[in-house]
Design a protein around this motif. Structure first.
Motif, PDB file in Angstrom:
ATOM      1  N   UNK A  14       0.833  -1.194   0.000  1.00  0.00           N
ATOM      2  CA  UNK A  14       0.000   0.000   0.000  1.00  0.00           C
ATOM      3  C   UNK A  14       0.873   1.251   0.000  1.00  0.00           C
ATOM      4  N   UNK A  15       0.647   2.113  -0.962  1.00  0.00           N
ATOM      5  CA  UNK A  15       1.342   3.398  -1.047  1.00  0.00           C
ATOM      6  C   UNK A  15       0.319   4.500  -0.786  1.00  0.00           C
ATOM      7  N   UNK A  16       0.586   5.352   0.211  1.00  0.00           N
ATOM      8  CA  UNK A  16      -0.337   6.454   0.479  1.00  0.00           C
ATOM      9  C   UNK A  16       0.343   7.779   0.147  1.00  0.00           C
ATOM     10  N   UNK A  17      -0.416   8.647  -0.520  1.00  0.00           N
ATOM     11  CA  UNK A  17       0.116   9.926  -0.978  1.00  0.00           C
ATOM     12  C   UNK A  17      -0.780  11.059  -0.467  1.00  0.00           C
ATOM     13  N   UNK A  18      -0.182  11.975   0.295  1.00  0.00           N
ATOM     14  CA  UNK A  18      -0.913  13.142   0.798  1.00  0.00           C
ATOM     15  C   UNK A  18      -1.279  14.055  -0.368  1.00  0.00           C
ATOM     16  N   UNK A  19      -2.576  14.245  -0.566  1.00  0.00           N
ATOM     17  CA  UNK A  19      -3.081  15.081  -1.658  1.00  0.00           C
ATOM     18  C   UNK A  19      -4.040  16.112  -1.035  1.00  0.00           C
ATOM     19  N   UNK A  20      -3.481  17.154  -0.401  1.00  0.00           N
ATOM     20  CA  UNK A  20      -4.293  18.102   0.375  1.00  0.00           C
ATOM     21  C   UNK A  20      -5.041  19.107  -0.498  1.00  0.00           C
ATOM     22  N   UNK A  21      -6.294  18.819  -0.771  1.00  0.00           N
ATOM     23  CA  UNK A  21      -7.078  19.663  -1.680  1.00  0.00           C
ATOM     24  C   UNK A  21      -8.232  20.378  -0.979  1.00  0.00           C
ATOM     25  N   UNK A  22      -8.354  20.208   0.336  1.00  0.00           N
ATOM     26  CA  UNK A  22      -9.513  20.749   1.040  1.00  0.00           C
ATOM     27  C   UNK A  22      -9.176  21.916   1.955  1.00  0.00           C
ATOM     28  N   UNK A  23      -8.205  22.715   1.558  1.00  0.00           N
ATOM     29  CA  UNK A  23      -7.947  23.944   2.291  1.00  0.00           C
ATOM     30  C   UNK A  23      -6.624  23.975   3.028  1.00  0.00           C
ATOM     31  N   UNK A  24      -6.328  25.121   3.653  1.00  0.00           N
ATOM     32  CA  UNK A  24      -5.051  25.326   4.355  1.00  0.00           C
ATOM     33  C   UNK A  24      -4.793  24.306   5.450  1.00  0.00           C
ATOM     34  N   UNK A  25      -5.824  23.920   6.194  1.00  0.00           N
ATOM     35  CA  UNK A  25      -5.639  22.929   7.252  1.00  0.00           C
ATOM     36  C   UNK A  25      -5.132  21.614   6.707  1.00  0.00           C
ATOM     37  N   UNK A  26      -5.654  21.211   5.583  1.00  0.00           N
ATOM     38  CA  UNK A  26      -5.211  19.967   4.952  1.00  0.00           C
ATOM     39  C   UNK A  26      -3.748  20.055   4.528  1.00  0.00           C
ATOM     40  N   UNK A  27      -3.347  21.219   4.024  1.00  0.00           N
ATOM     41  CA  UNK A  27      -1.951  21.419   3.616  1.00  0.00           C
ATOM     42  C   UNK A  27      -1.033  21.330   4.831  1.00  0.00           C
ATOM     43  N   UNK A  28      -1.418  21.977   5.930  1.00  0.00           N
ATOM     44  CA  UNK A  28      -0.610  21.944   7.155  1.00  0.00           C
ATOM     45  C   UNK A  28      -0.462  20.511   7.674  1.00  0.00           C
ATOM     46  N   UNK A  29      -1.571  19.771   7.704  1.00  0.00           N
ATOM     47  CA  UNK A  29      -1.522  18.392   8.190  1.00  0.00           C
ATOM     48  C   UNK A  29      -0.641  17.539   7.280  1.00  0.00           C
ATOM     49  N   UNK A  30      -0.740  17.755   5.980  1.00  0.00           N
ATOM     50  CA  UNK A  30       0.071  16.987   5.028  1.00  0.00           C
ATOM     51  C   UNK A  30       1.550  17.287   5.202  1.00  0.00           C
ATOM     52  N   UNK A  31       1.897  18.540   5.448  1.00  0.00           N
ATOM     53  CA  UNK A  31       3.300  18.914   5.651  1.00  0.00           C
ATOM     54  C   UNK A  31       3.871  18.203   6.871  1.00  0.00           C
ATOM     55  N   UNK A  32       3.118  18.203   7.958  1.00  0.00           N
ATOM     56  CA  UNK A  32       3.606  17.572   9.191  1.00  0.00           C
ATOM     57  C   UNK A  32       3.684  16.059   9.035  1.00  0.00           C
ATOM     58  N   UNK A  33       2.643  15.465   8.444  1.00  0.00           N
ATOM     59  CA  UNK A  33       2.640  14.020   8.251  1.00  0.00           C
ATOM     60  C   UNK A  33       3.785  13.587   7.330  1.00  0.00           C
ATOM     61  N   UNK A  34       4.038  14.366   6.298  1.00  0.00           N
ATOM     62  CA  UNK A  34       5.132  14.048   5.377  1.00  0.00           C
ATOM     63  C   UNK A  34       6.486  14.132   6.084  1.00  0.00           C
ATOM     64  N   UNK A  35       6.669  15.177   6.868  1.00  0.00           N
ATOM     65  CA  UNK A  35       7.930  15.350   7.604  1.00  0.00           C
ATOM     66  C   UNK A  35       8.136  14.255   8.640  1.00  0.00           C
ATOM     67  N   UNK A  36       7.043  13.785   9.225  1.00  0.00           N
ATOM     68  CA  UNK A  36       7.144  12.766  10.282  1.00  0.00           C
ATOM     69  C   UNK A  36       7.653  11.442   9.744  1.00  0.00           C
ATOM     70  N   UNK A  37       7.577  11.244   8.448  1.00  0.00           N
ATOM     71  CA  UNK A  37       8.070   9.984   7.876  1.00  0.00           C
ATOM     72  C   UNK A  37       9.581   9.842   8.045  1.00  0.00           C
ATOM     73  N   UNK A  38      10.257  10.931   8.369  1.00  0.00           N
ATOM     74  CA  UNK A  38      11.691  10.836   8.667  1.00  0.00           C
ATOM     75  C   UNK A  38      11.934  10.148  10.011  1.00  0.00           C
ATOM     76  N   UNK A  39      10.893  10.102  10.855  1.00  0.00           N
ATOM     77  CA  UNK A  39      11.029   9.474  12.175  1.00  0.00           C
ATOM     78  C   UNK A  39      10.265   8.160  12.296  1.00  0.00           C
ATOM     79  N   UNK A  40       9.166   8.055  11.595  1.00  0.00           N
ATOM     80  CA  UNK A  40       8.297   6.881  11.732  1.00  0.00           C
ATOM     81  C   UNK A  40       8.147   6.176  10.392  1.00  0.00           C
ATOM     82  N   UNK A  41       8.263   4.865  10.439  1.00  0.00           N
ATOM     83  CA  UNK A  41       8.142   4.059   9.219  1.00  0.00           C
ATOM     84  C   UNK A  41       7.131   2.936   9.452  1.00  0.00           C
TER      85      UNK A  41
END
Length: 261
Positions: A134-161
């Motif tokens: 399963x490959x999941x891709x953050x595609x934040x299309x529902x506003x600024x909050x979605x973009x912020x959550x996607x940025x943090x979730x993407x960055x967290x992949x450096x710590x969590x696998x």
């Protein structure tokens, strides 16, 4: 599709018919049509359509069918062209069996209600299908909050696998209410993330590049909403349900395509 568009098509048809009619009487060198001929032929077409309005419906249905077929063909070609980045990017999150023979890609938004509904379906598929990657891709299309959550979730992949990141993804996806920076950080902290490192990684060029990569893929695939899945060379739009996804996965296992002939 607008009536104006259809009317234009009828006008073009009238011109074509007029040229054919004109060729019967005009000189071989050049077939011409007078204003009177044009008016007469357009009148014939209008009269026919007024007496047979079902023709308009049939034409619109056929045009819609052709447009959908063209879009699906373009998407299939885009999947093939983008395959290395779509399925095997170093920037993506991989769940399930990382070496699985069947790859399911999901484009999602943390504020997408249908994505929340699809989460349980996807989780059950991962458990039931040992060969599913399963490959999941953050595609934040529902506003600024979605973009912020996607940025943090993407960055967290450096710590969590792997399973650890899947736990984070699940917890954040199931958070009630609007999801944004505060909610994404709260779940990360709850799971023991290094918050200083997370802040640094969130602001990094690599995080921005990861999200831009997803946006590029989504644009070429002509995606307009979430969830959207890619399996084999097929783009599956919407929360279609576990049974339908399982059927397509079974077909992939059987014949290498989502639909076996």
């Amino acid at each position: 599709m607008s009536f104006a568009f259809f009317r234009k098509r009828i006008q073009l048809l009238a011109i074509a018919m007029a040229l054919v009619a004109g060729s019967a009487t005009a000189s071989p060198a050049r077939a011409q049509m007078s204003a009177a001929q044009r008016t007469e032929i357009e009148g014939v077409i209008k009269d026919y359509l007024m007496k047979n309005p079902e023709v308009i419906r049939e034409v619109l249905v056929e045009m819609e069918r052709k447009q959908k077929a063209d879009e699906e063909s373009a998407r299939t070609k885009a999947v093939t062209d983008l395959a290395p980045t779509l399925f095997n990017s170093s920037r993506q999150a991989v769940m399930g069996n990382p070496n699985g023979k069947i790859t399911l890609v999901e484009f999602f938004d943390y504020n997408c209600g249908y994505c929340k509904k699809a989460l349980d379906d996807v989780a059950k598929l991962v458990k039931a299908e040992p060969e599913l990657r399963l490959v999941i891709k953050d595609f934040p299309v529902l506003g600024p909050g979605s973009v912020e959550a996607a940025e943090i979730a993407t960055a967290l992949r450096n710590q969590m696998k792997g399973d650890k990141y899947w736990q984070y993804h699940t917890k954040l996806m199931m958070t009630r209410g609007q999801i944004g920076k505060a909610q994404a950080l709260a779940v990360a902290k709850e799971m023991g993330a290094d918050m200083d490192r997370l802040a640094k990684d969130t602001a990094s060029p690599e995080t921005r590049a990861s999200l831009q990569e997803v946006m590029m893929i989504a644009d070429k695939l002509q995606l307009t909403g979430t969830p959207t899945f890619v399996l084999g060379d097929e783009v599956i739009v919407g929360a279609v349900g576990q049974d339908e996804l399982r059927t397509r996965i079974g077909n992939m296992r059987k014949c290498g395509k989502t639909a076996c002939g």
